[in-house]
Design a protein around this motif. Structure first.
Motif, PDB file in Angstrom:
ATOM      1  N   TRP A  85       0.818  -1.217   0.000  1.00 18.41           N
ATOM      2  CA  TRP A  85       0.000   0.000   0.000  1.00 18.41           C
ATOM      3  C   TRP A  85       0.850   1.265   0.000  1.00 18.41           C
ATOM      4  N   GLU A 118       0.919   4.222  -2.834  1.00 17.70           N
ATOM      5  CA  GLU A 118       0.620   5.607  -2.476  1.00 17.70           C
ATOM      6  C   GLU A 118       1.751   6.535  -2.905  1.00 17.70           C
ATOM      7  N   ARG A 161      -6.326   7.398  -7.880  1.00 18.21           N
ATOM      8  CA  ARG A 161      -6.468   7.610  -6.434  1.00 18.21           C
ATOM      9  C   ARG A 161      -7.775   7.004  -5.934  1.00 18.21           C
ATOM     10  N   ALA A 169      -8.080   4.002  -3.095  1.00 18.52           N
ATOM     11  CA  ALA A 169      -8.915   4.167  -1.905  1.00 18.52           C
ATOM     12  C   ALA A 169     -10.016   3.112  -1.855  1.00 18.52           C
ATOM     13  N   TYR A 170     -10.587   2.780  -3.015  1.00 25.41           N
ATOM     14  CA  TYR A 170     -11.578   1.701  -3.073  1.00 25.41           C
ATOM     15  C   TYR A 170     -10.964   0.377  -2.627  1.00 25.41           C
ATOM     16  N   THR A 219     -10.537   0.114   1.045  1.00 30.03           N
ATOM     17  CA  THR A 219     -11.842  -0.039   1.689  1.00 30.03           C
ATOM     18  C   THR A 219     -12.385  -1.450   1.486  1.00 30.03           C
ATOM     19  N   ARG A 277      -8.342  -0.183   5.379  1.00 32.55           N
ATOM     20  CA  ARG A 277      -8.696   1.101   5.982  1.00 32.55           C
ATOM     21  C   ARG A 277      -9.907   1.640   5.249  1.00 32.55           C
ATOM     22  N   ASP A 278     -10.841   2.225   5.982  1.00 26.47           N
ATOM     23  CA  ASP A 278     -12.039   2.783   5.354  1.00 26.47           C
ATOM     24  C   ASP A 278     -11.693   4.114   4.689  1.00 26.47           C
ATOM     25  N   ARG A 279     -11.616   4.074   3.368  1.00 22.90           N
ATOM     26  CA  ARG A 279     -11.308   5.275   2.589  1.00 22.90           C
ATOM     27  C   ARG A 279     -12.417   5.532   1.567  1.00 22.90           C
ATOM     28  N   ASP A 324     -14.986   7.604   1.540  1.00 23.97           N
ATOM     29  CA  ASP A 324     -15.239   9.012   1.208  1.00 23.97           C
ATOM     30  C   ASP A 324     -14.181   9.543   0.247  1.00 23.97           C
ATOM     31  N   GLU A 325     -12.926   9.163   0.491  1.00 30.73           N
ATOM     32  CA  GLU A 325     -11.847   9.579  -0.402  1.00 30.73           C
ATOM     33  C   GLU A 325     -12.049   9.001  -1.797  1.00 30.73           C
TER      34      GLU A 325
END
Length: 259
Positions: free
Chosen positions: A70, A74, A97, A101-102, A105, A110-112, A114-115
């Motif tokens: 990860w 990034e 991006r 983030a998907y 999630t 990690r819960d991303r 919203d991002e």
């Protein structure tokens, strides 16, 4: 790898097929050698946005298949975003991006969410209807709708848009993905014949493009809608490939470790 089945003008990622670097990267990626592919791209990625975005795609794919790497993905994404970019390139970076983030999630790293939504929305605003990235964006919005938003109807509409664009643009790997996800929705809707056709087409395209690392998921999906003993044969073949490639994709392990 059955790359000879693809005309030289149509690569699995929609590129023109005349770039030796892209060819080498594809051969590594198709066998799950994502680190090596990323290293091969590193010199060009430092100065060229296309190579930087492809390197990001490769490393995000590694995250999805292995649930590892990860930080490196990034870093690659931030490096791509730091280059001088036009709107199209910024949209492509935002699409990358959102996908990263998907993935974090979906795999519960990690819960991303919203991002992911924000990045994919930004990509939609920047990418024109004729953009070669539009099909990938629609597919990724479909993934978000299905697996994060819990909206299979919205997911199906997005997958179908992506599917038409992928076939029209010669992106055979993406078309294999849209076939598989459309098959999954058909199965949920109680349409096994439609699901069987979709899963079979997904497998055919992965064999045609030589995407070896993606064969086990395609075989497992098709096994769901085949009668015995064919279903067991498909699961056993998937299990052999899974183990031969170092137990990837990691999320398939519960289904295949005993196959």
């Amino acid at each position: 790898m059955a790359e000879t089945a693809i005309p030289r003008t149509v690569r699995p990622d929609g590129s023109d097929g005349h770039d030796p670097l892209a060819d080498s990267v594809w051969r590594l990626r198709a066998r799950g050698c994502w680190e090596e592919a990323a290293d091969l791209l590193a010199p060009a990625a430092a100065r060229e946005h296309a190579a930087a975005l492809l390197r990001t795609e490769v490393l995000v794919e590694r995250c999805l298949f292995t649930s590892e790497g990860w930080e490196r993905a990034e870093e690659a994404l931030r490096a791509a975003e730091s280059l001088p970019l036009d709107d199209e390139e910024r949209g492509a970076a935002a699409c990358g991006r959102g996908y990263l983030a998907y993935a974090a999630t979906r795999l519960k790293v990690r819960d991303r969410a919203d991002e992911a939504r924000a990045a994919l929305g930004r990509a939609a605003a920047l990418l024109g209807p004729a953009s070669p990235w539009r099909a990938r964006l629609d597919f990724r919005r479909g993934l978000m709708a299905e697996h994060v938003g819990g909206s299979p109807q919205a997911a199906e509409a997005a997958y179908r848009r992506a599917h038409v664009a992928a076939l029209g643009g010669g992106d055979l790997l993406l078309a294999s993905c849209t076939w598989r996800h459309l098959g999954g929705l058909a199965l949920q809707n109680g349409e096994p014949a439609e699901a069987r056709h979709s899963f079979a087409e997904s497998l055919r395209l992965r064999e045609q493009t030589g995407f070896l690392v993606g064969l086990a998921p395609a075989l497992t999906a098709l096994a769901q809608v085949q009668p015995e003993p064919e279903a067991q044969r498909l699961r056993e073949e998937a299990g052999r490939l899974f183990r031969a490639l170092g137990n990837v994709p990691q999320w398939l392990a519960p289904e295949l470790t005993a196959a």
